[in-house]
Design an enzyme around this catalytic site. Structure first.
Site, PDB file in Angstrom:
ATOM      1  N   GLY A   1     -25.309  -7.762  27.370  1.00 59.12           N
ATOM      2  CA  GLY A   1     -25.478  -8.691  26.250  1.00 59.12           C
ATOM      3  C   GLY A   1     -24.272  -9.580  26.052  1.00 59.12           C
ATOM      4  N   SER A   2     -24.319 -10.362  24.971  1.00 63.92           N
ATOM      5  CA  SER A   2     -23.286 -11.373  24.766  1.00 63.92           C
ATOM      6  C   SER A   2     -22.047 -10.821  24.051  1.00 63.92           C
ATOM      7  CB  SER A   2     -23.867 -12.544  23.955  1.00 63.92           C
ATOM      8  OG  SER A   2     -24.388 -12.070  22.734  1.00 63.92           O
ATOM      9  N   THR A   3     -22.172  -9.719  23.316  1.00 68.94           N
ATOM     10  CA  THR A   3     -21.009  -9.165  22.598  1.00 68.94           C
ATOM     11  C   THR A   3     -20.134  -8.348  23.543  1.00 68.94           C
ATOM     12  OG1 THR A   3     -22.517  -8.993  20.721  1.00 68.94           O
ATOM     13  CG2 THR A   3     -20.343  -8.009  20.457  1.00 68.94           C
TER      14      THR A   3
ATOM     15  N   LYS B   1     -32.353  -1.802  20.655  1.00 66.63           N
ATOM     16  CA  LYS B   1     -31.716  -2.474  21.786  1.00 66.63           C
ATOM     17  C   LYS B   1     -32.796  -2.967  22.745  1.00 66.63           C
ATOM     18  CE  LYS B   1     -28.071  -0.710  23.710  1.00 66.63           C
ATOM     19  NZ  LYS B   1     -27.511  -2.066  23.771  1.00 66.63           N
ATOM     20  N   GLY B   2     -32.390  -3.873  23.636  1.00 62.26           N
ATOM     21  CA  GLY B   2     -33.336  -4.375  24.625  1.00 62.26           C
ATOM     22  C   GLY B   2     -33.728  -5.825  24.420  1.00 62.26           C
ATOM     23  N   GLY B   3     -33.077  -6.480  23.433  1.00 63.10           N
ATOM     24  CA  GLY B   3     -33.356  -7.902  23.208  1.00 63.10           C
ATOM     25  C   GLY B   3     -33.046  -8.742  24.433  1.00 63.10           C
ATOM     26  N   GLY B   4     -32.130  -8.250  25.272  1.00 62.81           N
ATOM     27  CA  GLY B   4     -31.770  -8.946  26.504  1.00 62.81           C
ATOM     28  C   GLY B   4     -32.458  -8.332  27.719  1.00 62.81           C
TER      29      GLY B   4
ATOM     30  N   GLU C   1     -29.180   1.129  29.881  1.00 65.34           N
ATOM     31  CA  GLU C   1     -28.256   1.249  28.740  1.00 65.34           C
ATOM     32  C   GLU C   1     -28.342   2.639  28.129  1.00 65.34           C
ATOM     33  OE1 GLU C   1     -29.295  -1.873  26.046  1.00 65.34           O
ATOM     34  OE2 GLU C   1     -27.894  -3.261  26.975  1.00 65.34           O
TER      35      GLU C   1
ATOM     36  N   LYS D   1     -26.392  -8.045  12.570  1.00 70.82           N
ATOM     37  CA  LYS D   1     -27.119  -6.884  13.108  1.00 70.82           C
ATOM     38  C   LYS D   1     -27.252  -5.730  12.118  1.00 70.82           C
ATOM     39  CE  LYS D   1     -27.085  -9.110  17.021  1.00 70.82           C
ATOM     40  NZ  LYS D   1     -26.467  -8.620  18.227  1.00 70.82           N
TER      41      LYS D   1
END
Ligand SMILES: O=C[C@H](O)[C@H](O)[C@H](O)COP(=O)(O)O
Length: 234
Positions: A32-34, A98-101, A107, A125
């Site tokens: 992810g992006s974070t 989780k799993g938006g990406g 994971e 979030k």
């Protein structure tokens, strides 16, 4: 850098600074992006040649390589000292969506293999209850030819909408996960009992894993709008 991006960076840097074990040997790096900022911070450690990083997918593997970190696999090293990952939604008991990406199976494998699992996120979030902020539905990784059956099953379990996630502009047809599977987003509204919902979905034939993570995270760091970082622990 935008406010949200700065919040992600602050959360990630503090999570690494507070938690990275001085003598770590095996470290999980999420997707992810974070988590981009987690890898960046770990890449700044002076002893970065002394531990091996285990990725949760393709993007994560690239982050490890790009930050000059040593790469390993979960098959080689299945007992991790710590793992860091992002989340789409977090409740005060540290239940996660989780799993938006489109990463979630690897994971979860990495998260449950770690002695400590640390979540990094921005202020958007935080949620009282799963499903309140993240409106896209619960991501569920499935074996491709089971999608019609599973769609019906999820509706029987009470899903309001069930969507086979599409690849977007770059791909005609469904998205394909790092494990060559399909991904369904099932909206169950507010999820009062995440353990029970996860168990029901997981028992459907064809389901590989759900994006509901319970009893795995021990701390979550949130970058706030004012530039500070807050924490939830269990
Ligand atoms: O599938 C993606 C992962 O579960 C990510 O960790 C999650 O979507 C959070 O990603 P981001 O840090 O980009 O919000």
């Amino acid at each position: 850098m935008s406010l949200v991006e700065e919040a992600k960076k602050q959360a990630a840097y503090k999570a690494v600074d507070d938690n990275f074990p001085p003598h770590a040997k095996y470290v999980g790096i999420g997707s992810g992006s974070t988590v981009v900022y987690v890898a960046e911070r770990i890449g700044q450690l002076k002893n970065k040649d002394s531990f091996i990083c285990i990725p949760t997918g393709f993007q994560s593997k690239q982050l490890i390589i790009d930050n000059g970190l040593k790469l390993g696999t979960i098959e080689q090293f299945s007992d991790l000292d710590i793992a860091f990952d992002g989340a789409d939604e977090v409740d005060p008991q540290l239940n996660l969506i989780k799993g938006g990406g489109a990463c979630l199976f690897q994971e979860k494998l990495v998260a449950v293999s770690a002695k400590k699992f640390v979540v990094v996120a921005d202020y958007r979030k935080k949620s009282d209850v799963l499903g309140k902020q993240w409106k896209q539905g619960i991501p569920i990784e499935i074996v491709p030819n089971s999608y019609v059956k599973i769609t019906k099953d999820l509706k029987s379990l009470g899903a309001i909408t069930v969507t086979l996630r599409q690849g977007g502009k770059a791909k005609a047809g469904p998205i394909i996960t790092d494990n060559n599977n399909f991904l369904i987003d099932a909206d169950f509204g507010e999820v009062k009992d995440p353990v029970s919902l996860h168990n029901k979905i997981k028992s459907l034939v064809g389901v590989v894993e759900t994006g509901i993570f319970t009893n795995v995270a021990s701390v979550s760091y949130f970058g706030e709008e004012d530039g500070k970082v807050s924490q939830w622990t269990v």
